[in-house]
Scaffold this motif. Structure first.
Motif, PDB file in Angstrom:
ATOM      1  N   SER A   6      -7.436   7.969   3.927  1.00 47.25           N
ATOM      2  CA  SER A   6      -6.589   6.977   4.162  1.00 47.25           C
ATOM      3  C   SER A   6      -7.628   6.163   5.410  1.00 47.25           C
ATOM      4  O   SER A   6      -8.298   6.421   6.113  1.00 47.25           O
ATOM      5  CB  SER A   6      -5.286   7.341   4.964  1.00 47.25           C
ATOM      6  OG  SER A   6      -5.519   8.217   6.248  1.00 47.25           O
ATOM      7  N   GLU A  33       1.586   2.660   6.971  1.00 41.99           N
ATOM      8  CA  GLU A  33       2.492   3.153   5.619  1.00 41.99           C
ATOM      9  C   GLU A  33       2.629   4.297   5.497  1.00 41.99           C
ATOM     10  O   GLU A  33       3.990   4.450   4.991  1.00 41.99           O
ATOM     11  CB  GLU A  33       1.390   2.670   4.454  1.00 41.99           C
ATOM     12  CG  GLU A  33       1.054   0.978   4.230  1.00 41.99           C
ATOM     13  CD  GLU A  33       0.208   0.539   5.740  1.00 41.99           C
ATOM     14  OE1 GLU A  33       0.561  -0.420   6.066  1.00 41.99           O
ATOM     15  OE2 GLU A  33      -0.765   1.045   5.679  1.00 41.99           O
ATOM     16  N   ASP A  79       0.952  10.978  -2.327  1.00 41.91           N
ATOM     17  CA  ASP A  79       0.214  11.893  -1.635  1.00 41.91           C
ATOM     18  C   ASP A  79       1.037  13.191  -1.377  1.00 41.91           C
ATOM     19  O   ASP A  79       1.968  13.285  -0.615  1.00 41.91           O
ATOM     20  CB  ASP A  79      -0.287  11.524  -0.316  1.00 41.91           C
ATOM     21  CG  ASP A  79      -1.216  12.620   0.313  1.00 41.91           C
ATOM     22  OD1 ASP A  79      -1.160  13.597   0.079  1.00 41.91           O
ATOM     23  OD2 ASP A  79      -2.060  11.971   1.438  1.00 41.91           O
ATOM     24  N   ASP A 131      -1.331   6.070  10.420  1.00 38.97           N
ATOM     25  CA  ASP A 131      -1.214   5.382   9.304  1.00 38.97           C
ATOM     26  C   ASP A 131       0.152   4.597   8.993  1.00 38.97           C
ATOM     27  O   ASP A 131       0.911   5.549   9.026  1.00 38.97           O
ATOM     28  CB  ASP A 131      -1.358   6.177   7.978  1.00 38.97           C
ATOM     29  CG  ASP A 131      -1.671   5.416   6.876  1.00 38.97           C
ATOM     30  OD1 ASP A 131      -0.622   4.717   6.610  1.00 38.97           O
ATOM     31  OD2 ASP A 131      -2.425   5.839   5.969  1.00 38.97           O
ATOM     32  N   ARG A 180      -3.458   9.951   8.609  1.00 40.38           N
ATOM     33  CA  ARG A 180      -2.394  10.734   8.044  1.00 40.38           C
ATOM     34  C   ARG A 180      -2.137  11.986   8.808  1.00 40.38           C
ATOM     35  O   ARG A 180      -0.925  12.243   8.864  1.00 40.38           O
ATOM     36  CB  ARG A 180      -2.561  10.972   6.467  1.00 40.38           C
ATOM     37  CG  ARG A 180      -2.441   9.371   5.816  1.00 40.38           C
ATOM     38  CD  ARG A 180      -2.323   9.736   4.512  1.00 40.38           C
ATOM     39  NE  ARG A 180      -2.199   8.357   3.999  1.00 40.38           N
ATOM     40  CZ  ARG A 180      -2.440   7.991   2.513  1.00 40.38           C
ATOM     41  NH1 ARG A 180      -2.293   8.903   1.493  1.00 40.38           N
ATOM     42  NH2 ARG A 180      -2.298   6.757   2.011  1.00 40.38           N
ATOM     43  N   ASP A 193       2.360   2.856  -2.204  1.00 42.51           N
ATOM     44  CA  ASP A 193       2.212   3.550  -3.560  1.00 42.51           C
ATOM     45  C   ASP A 193       1.184   4.768  -3.303  1.00 42.51           C
ATOM     46  O   ASP A 193       1.334   5.869  -3.615  1.00 42.51           O
ATOM     47  CB  ASP A 193       1.757   2.826  -4.865  1.00 42.51           C
ATOM     48  CG  ASP A 193       0.550   2.007  -4.639  1.00 42.51           C
ATOM     49  OD1 ASP A 193       0.254   1.846  -3.555  1.00 42.51           O
ATOM     50  OD2 ASP A 193       0.045   1.589  -5.559  1.00 42.51           O
ATOM     51  N   SER A 194       0.066   4.353  -2.057  1.00 45.62           N
ATOM     52  CA  SER A 194      -1.029   5.396  -1.939  1.00 45.62           C
ATOM     53  C   SER A 194      -0.270   6.367  -1.191  1.00 45.62           C
ATOM     54  O   SER A 194      -1.019   7.713  -1.155  1.00 45.62           O
ATOM     55  CB  SER A 194      -2.198   4.754  -1.243  1.00 45.62           C
ATOM     56  OG  SER A 194      -1.632   4.352  -0.023  1.00 45.62           O
ATOM     57  N   ARG A 207       0.825  -1.141   0.006  1.00 42.78           N
ATOM     58  CA  ARG A 207       0.010   0.032   0.133  1.00 42.78           C
ATOM     59  C   ARG A 207       0.559   1.433  -0.061  1.00 42.78           C
ATOM     60  O   ARG A 207       0.176   2.288   0.089  1.00 42.78           O
ATOM     61  CB  ARG A 207      -0.975   0.087   1.244  1.00 42.78           C
ATOM     62  CG  ARG A 207      -1.894  -0.881   1.231  1.00 42.78           C
ATOM     63  CD  ARG A 207      -2.858  -0.946   2.453  1.00 42.78           C
ATOM     64  NE  ARG A 207      -4.117  -1.920   2.394  1.00 42.78           N
ATOM     65  CZ  ARG A 207      -4.876  -1.908   3.565  1.00 42.78           C
ATOM     66  NH1 ARG A 207      -4.838  -1.177   4.486  1.00 42.78           N
ATOM     67  NH2 ARG A 207      -5.848  -2.898   3.107  1.00 42.78           N
TER      68      ARG A 207
END
Length: 364
Positions: A359, A149, A88, A147, A295, A83-84, A81
Motif C-alpha cells: 500500500s 483508506e 485484503d 493508510d 497498513r 476496493d484495494s 481506492r
C-alpha cells in the motif's frame, strides 16, 4: 510527495518525522487536558451546563467536537481506492481478531488482575475494552502516515460489529464468563438501537460529509484543486476539534478525576498495559503478514484505540453519571490520548525499517 496531516503540515517522507508544528502536538494536548481539568474545578456549574444537552448520552459539545475532528480526515480519504482494502483479507481478518477476540479478552484479564477489589472500576474498564474505536483512531493513523483508506474501512467494519456484538460481548464478559470462573457478575444496559445511533452520529455523519466533499469537489474543480487547495484549508479543523473535545471532556469530569487521584492511578495502570499490548500486537501482526508500513500502522492503531464515547454513554446509562464505572470510562481517554500520541512517534521511528510496501507509503 509529502503527507498532509490534520494540521495541514507536512511529514518528511525520508525520515518519517513530524513537522515542527505536529511535534508540538503533545504540548497542545497536554495544555487542553490541563485547561479542561482547571475549568471543571474552577468554574461553578460548568459541568452541569455542558451536560445539559446530550446526544445519545454524550454531551452535545463533545459530539460537535468529534464531528469537527473527524470530518477533515475522512474528507482526505480517496474513496475510489477502498476496493484495494476490502480485498485484503489478511488485513480484515487480522483486524477482526485483534478487535473482537483479543481486545475484550485482554481488558477482562487486566481488569481482574489489577482491580480485583474495585468492582465498579473493573466493570468500567471491561466496558471500555468492548467499545472498539471508530473516531479518534483516524487522527492517530493520519499523524503516523497510516493508510487512510484502510482506516476508513476498518472503522466501518468495527462499527458494524459494534452494533451487533457489543451487547452480546458485554453479557458474556460481565455475566457469563465470571460465572464460569466463580467471580462476581454484573450486567449492562445497552440496546442495539442505542449503539447503532452512536455509530450513526460519530461515524456516519462525518463519513457521509467526507465522501460528499470529495465527490462534489472533484467533480466541480478536479482532484488537483481538491487536494492542493481545499484539503489544506479544512485540515487544521481536525486538530481544533480534537483539542476542543479534550477540553470539554476533561471539564465535564475534572472534579471526579482530581478528587480521586489514587483511584485514577489504579485505573490508569491496566489501561497503559492494554494500549501497549494491543498496539504492539497489531504492529507485529501486520509486519508478520507483510502488510507494509501504512497498513501495519493502521492495523495497530485501530486495535489499540477504543470508543470512549460509547463506553461513557453506556456506563452513565447503566450505573449513573457519578458512578465508578463512568469514572473508569472517563479515565480511558485521559490515558489513551497521551499513550497513542506517544505511539505515533514510535510508529514513525519504526517506519524506516520497512522497504517496499503493498500500500502507498505516504499520502499525496
Amino acid at each position: 510527495m509529502s503527507t498532509t496531516t490534520p494540521t495541514s503540515a507536512h511529514h518528511d517522507e525520508t525520515t518519517g518525522r513530524l513537522s515542527t508544528l505536529d511535534r508540538l502536538l503533545p504540548v497542545w494536548i497536554g495544555l487542553a487536558m490541563v485547561a479542561g481539568l482547571l475549568l471543571g474545578r474552577l468554574v461553578p456549574g460548568l459541568g452541569e451546563a455542558l451536560s445539559a444537552v446530550e446526544v445519545d448520552g454524550v454531551s452535545l459539545p463533545i459530539a460537535v467536537g468529534l464531528l469537527v475532528m473527524m470530518y477533515p480526515v475522512l474528507a482526505k480519504v480517496r474513496y475510489d481506492r477502498l476496493d484495494s482494502v476490502t480485498g485484503d483479507r489478511r488485513l480484515l481478518l487480522g483486524s477482526l481478531v485483534l478487535n473482537w477476540v483479543l481486545g475484550p479478552a485482554l481488558m477482562f484479564a487486566l481488569a481482574w488482575i489489577f482491580l480485583p477489589d474495585l468492582p465498579a472500576y473493573r466493570t468500567g474498564l471491561i466496558i471500555v475494552g468492548l467499545a472498539r474505536c471508530i473516531a479518534m483512531v483516524v487522527i492517530w493513523n493520519d499523524l503516523a502516515c497510516g493508510d487512510r483508506e484502510a482506516a476508513a474501512v476498518l472503522v466501518a467494519l468495527n462499527s458494524i460489529f459494534q452494533v451487533f456484538a457489543f451487547a452480546l460481548l458485554g453479557w458474556f464478559y460481565l455475566s457469563v464468563l465470571p460465572g464460569w470462573l466463580g467471580l462476581s457478575q454484573t450486567g449492562i444496559d445497552a440496546s442495539t438501537w442505542d449503539i447503532a445511533r452512536s455509530v450513526l452520529i460519530f461515524l456516519g455523519v462525518p463519513l457521509v460529509l467526507g465522501f460528499l466533499s470529495r465527490r462534489l469537489g472533484e467533480k466541480r474543480r478536479g482532484r488537483d484543486w481538491y487536494e492542493a487547495s481545499f484539503l489544506p484549508r479544512v485540515g487544521p479543523w481536525a486538530l481544533y476539534g480534537l483539542l476542543f473535545t479534550i477540553v470539554v471532556l476533561f471539564a465535564l469530569q475534572g472534579e471526579a478525576i482530581t478528587s480521586n487521584p489514587l483511584d485514577v492511578a489504579r485505573i490508569a495502570l491496566p489501561l497503559l498495559v492494554y494500549f501497549a499490548v494491543m498496539w504492539l500486537g497489531g504492529f507485529a501482526l501486520g509486519a508478520g503478514l507483510g502488510l507494509g508500513y501504512a497498513r501495519t500502522t493502521t492495523l495497530a492503531f485501530t486495535a489499540a484505540g477504543n470508543n470512549f464515547e460509547l463506553a461513557i454513554a453506556v456506563a452513565i446509562a447503566t450505573f449513573g453519571a457519578t458512578s465508578g464505572q463512568a469514572l473508569a470510562g472517563v479515565v480511558g481517554p485521559l490515558i489513551e490520548v497521551p499513550a497513542l500520541v506517544a505511539l505515533v512517534y514510535v510508529s514513525l521511528a519504526l517506519r524506516r525499517r520497512f522497504t517496499a510496501t503493498p500500500s502507498r507509503k505516504v499520502h499525496p
